[in-house]
Scaffold this motif. Structure first.
Motif, PDB file in Angstrom:
ATOM      1  N   GLY A  56       0.869  -1.325  -0.100  1.00  0.00           N
ATOM      2  CA  GLY A  56       0.035  -0.198   0.145  1.00  0.00           C
ATOM      3  C   GLY A  56       0.839   1.086   0.026  1.00  0.00           C
ATOM      4  O   GLY A  56       1.959   1.349  -0.537  1.00  0.00           O
ATOM      5  N   ARG A  57       0.231   2.362   0.418  1.00  0.00           N
ATOM      6  CA  ARG A  57       0.837   3.554   0.595  1.00  0.00           C
ATOM      7  C   ARG A  57       0.517   4.321   1.860  1.00  0.00           C
ATOM      8  O   ARG A  57      -0.757   4.336   2.055  1.00  0.00           O
ATOM      9  N   VAL A  58       1.421   5.008   2.647  1.00  0.00           N
ATOM     10  CA  VAL A  58       1.055   5.678   3.653  1.00  0.00           C
ATOM     11  C   VAL A  58       1.886   7.041   3.685  1.00  0.00           C
ATOM     12  O   VAL A  58       2.808   7.185   3.001  1.00  0.00           O
ATOM     13  N   ARG A  59       1.046   8.017   4.629  1.00  0.00           N
ATOM     14  CA  ARG A  59       1.857   9.302   4.687  1.00  0.00           C
ATOM     15  C   ARG A  59       2.340   9.367   6.333  1.00  0.00           C
ATOM     16  O   ARG A  59       1.347   9.349   7.060  1.00  0.00           O
ATOM     17  N   LEU A  60       3.484   9.574   6.665  1.00  0.00           N
ATOM     18  CA  LEU A  60       3.984   9.827   7.964  1.00  0.00           C
ATOM     19  C   LEU A  60       4.200  11.248   8.003  1.00  0.00           C
ATOM     20  O   LEU A  60       4.777  11.938   7.092  1.00  0.00           O
ATOM     21  N   THR A  61       3.656  11.998   9.217  1.00  0.00           N
ATOM     22  CA  THR A  61       3.966  13.401   9.565  1.00  0.00           C
ATOM     23  C   THR A  61       4.406  13.789  10.789  1.00  0.00           C
ATOM     24  O   THR A  61       4.064  12.860  11.777  1.00  0.00           O
ATOM     25  N   ALA A  62       5.265  14.493  10.866  1.00  0.00           N
ATOM     26  CA  ALA A  62       5.961  15.118  12.117  1.00  0.00           C
ATOM     27  C   ALA A  62       6.099  16.360  12.108  1.00  0.00           C
ATOM     28  O   ALA A  62       7.009  17.061  11.273  1.00  0.00           O
ATOM     29  N   GLY A  63       5.141  17.152  12.776  1.00  0.00           N
ATOM     30  CA  GLY A  63       5.215  18.607  12.797  1.00  0.00           C
ATOM     31  C   GLY A  63       4.853  19.192  11.296  1.00  0.00           C
ATOM     32  O   GLY A  63       3.959  18.735  10.762  1.00  0.00           O
ATOM     33  N   ASP A  64       5.895  19.913  10.822  1.00  0.00           N
ATOM     34  CA  ASP A  64       5.477  20.495   9.384  1.00  0.00           C
ATOM     35  C   ASP A  64       5.817  19.662   8.462  1.00  0.00           C
ATOM     36  O   ASP A  64       6.001  19.749   7.235  1.00  0.00           O
ATOM     37  N   GLU A  65       6.644  18.623   8.489  1.00  0.00           N
ATOM     38  CA  GLU A  65       7.178  17.400   7.645  1.00  0.00           C
ATOM     39  C   GLU A  65       6.601  16.415   7.506  1.00  0.00           C
ATOM     40  O   GLU A  65       5.633  16.112   8.373  1.00  0.00           O
ATOM     41  N   ALA A  66       6.435  15.931   6.180  1.00  0.00           N
ATOM     42  CA  ALA A  66       5.756  14.704   5.808  1.00  0.00           C
ATOM     43  C   ALA A  66       6.575  13.865   4.567  1.00  0.00           C
ATOM     44  O   ALA A  66       7.099  14.260   3.820  1.00  0.00           O
ATOM     45  N   TRP A  67       6.286  12.665   4.813  1.00  0.00           N
ATOM     46  CA  TRP A  67       6.717  11.541   3.853  1.00  0.00           C
ATOM     47  C   TRP A  67       5.669  10.739   3.437  1.00  0.00           C
ATOM     48  O   TRP A  67       4.974  10.269   4.132  1.00  0.00           O
ATOM     49  N   GLU A  68       5.729  10.673   1.998  1.00  0.00           N
ATOM     50  CA  GLU A  68       4.792   9.750   1.331  1.00  0.00           C
ATOM     51  C   GLU A  68       5.477   8.385   0.867  1.00  0.00           C
ATOM     52  O   GLU A  68       6.651   8.552   0.318  1.00  0.00           O
ATOM     53  N   LEU A  69       5.150   7.351   1.433  1.00  0.00           N
ATOM     54  CA  LEU A  69       5.875   5.962   1.516  1.00  0.00           C
ATOM     55  C   LEU A  69       4.967   4.916   0.747  1.00  0.00           C
ATOM     56  O   LEU A  69       3.942   4.862   0.902  1.00  0.00           O
ATOM     57  N   GLY A  70       5.648   4.117  -0.339  1.00  0.00           N
ATOM     58  CA  GLY A  70       5.220   3.238  -0.822  1.00  0.00           C
ATOM     59  C   GLY A  70       5.640   1.650  -0.636  1.00  0.00           C
ATOM     60  O   GLY A  70       6.507   1.715   0.333  1.00  0.00           O
ATOM     61  N   GLU A  71       4.972   0.677  -1.146  1.00  0.00           N
ATOM     62  CA  GLU A  71       5.913  -0.354  -0.995  1.00  0.00           C
ATOM     63  C   GLU A  71       7.244  -0.607  -1.046  1.00  0.00           C
ATOM     64  O   GLU A  71       7.941   0.011  -2.192  1.00  0.00           O
ATOM     65  N   GLY A  72       8.065  -1.331  -0.143  1.00  0.00           N
ATOM     66  CA  GLY A  72       9.377  -1.257   0.122  1.00  0.00           C
ATOM     67  C   GLY A  72      10.126  -0.126   0.346  1.00  0.00           C
ATOM     68  O   GLY A  72      11.328   0.019   0.821  1.00  0.00           O
ATOM     69  N   ASP A  73       9.600   1.105   0.665  1.00  0.00           N
ATOM     70  CA  ASP A  73      10.028   2.378   1.232  1.00  0.00           C
ATOM     71  C   ASP A  73      10.147   2.028   2.929  1.00  0.00           C
ATOM     72  O   ASP A  73       9.346   1.552   3.548  1.00  0.00           O
ATOM     73  N   LEU A  74      11.364   2.717   3.163  1.00  0.00           N
ATOM     74  CA  LEU A  74      11.777   2.595   4.682  1.00  0.00           C
ATOM     75  C   LEU A  74      12.155   3.884   4.969  1.00  0.00           C
ATOM     76  O   LEU A  74      13.009   4.508   4.357  1.00  0.00           O
ATOM     77  N   VAL A  75      11.801   4.457   6.254  1.00  0.00           N
ATOM     78  CA  VAL A  75      12.072   5.763   6.833  1.00  0.00           C
ATOM     79  C   VAL A  75      12.391   5.562   8.396  1.00  0.00           C
ATOM     80  O   VAL A  75      11.656   5.054   9.051  1.00  0.00           O
ATOM     81  N   ALA A  76      13.191   6.354   8.933  1.00  0.00           N
ATOM     82  CA  ALA A  76      13.562   6.478  10.286  1.00  0.00           C
ATOM     83  C   ALA A  76      12.460   7.363  10.763  1.00  0.00           C
ATOM     84  O   ALA A  76      12.206   8.475  10.370  1.00  0.00           O
ATOM     85  N   ILE A  77      11.812   7.100  11.594  1.00  0.00           N
ATOM     86  CA  ILE A  77      10.608   7.868  12.355  1.00  0.00           C
ATOM     87  C   ILE A  77      11.539   8.913  13.337  1.00  0.00           C
ATOM     88  O   ILE A  77      12.286   8.730  13.974  1.00  0.00           O
ATOM     89  N   PRO A  78      10.990  10.302  12.930  1.00  0.00           N
ATOM     90  CA  PRO A  78      11.679  11.461  13.677  1.00  0.00           C
ATOM     91  C   PRO A  78      11.569  11.212  15.426  1.00  0.00           C
ATOM     92  O   PRO A  78      10.452  10.572  15.657  1.00  0.00           O
TER      93      PRO A  78
END
Length: 114
Positions: A69-91
């Motif tokens: 699927g696809r998600v949006r991670l938000t932290a304050g004024d920042e946002a990351w849209e992530l799709g299958e296979g994407d990896l991000v460190a959570i602020p």
């Protein structure tokens, strides 16, 4: 802790089915690295499109890895849209997640120890 490999595709399908039946539109399954809990845990999280995890504090160092699927991670004024296979460190601050499509992600957390 598990003594065998986990089939992520099958787990994702099971969790999405449970999320689809839940009034919250979400389902989770914790996968601890150690039988006594320890500091490292992965949580498989399924969210039906449009559902979210409201903004919350970060319990320690963490990664979010989208496996379906696809998600949006938000932290304050920042946002990351992530799709299958994407990896991000959570602020290391308050953050939230919303599903842009039916989604399953792995949240790997190393709990802060103080």
């Amino acid at each position: 802790m598990t003594d065998s490999a986990i089939a992520l595709g099958a787990l994702a399908a099971q969790l999405l089915a449970r999320a689809g039946e839940a009034s919250s539109g979400r389902a989770t399954q914790a996968i601890p690295a150690a039988p006594s809990g320890g500091v490292l845990t992965t949580v498989a999280l399924a969210l039906i499109a449009g559902q979210q995890l409201s903004e919350h504090e970060n319990p320690g160092e963490a990664f979010l890895h989208v496996i379906r699927g696809r998600v949006r991670l938000t932290a304050g004024d920042e946002a990351w849209e992530l799709g299958e296979g994407d990896l991000v460190a959570i602020p290391q601050r308050r953050h939230g997640v919303v599903a842009l499509a039916d989604s399953v992600a792995l949240l790997t957390i190393a709990k802060a120890t103080s």
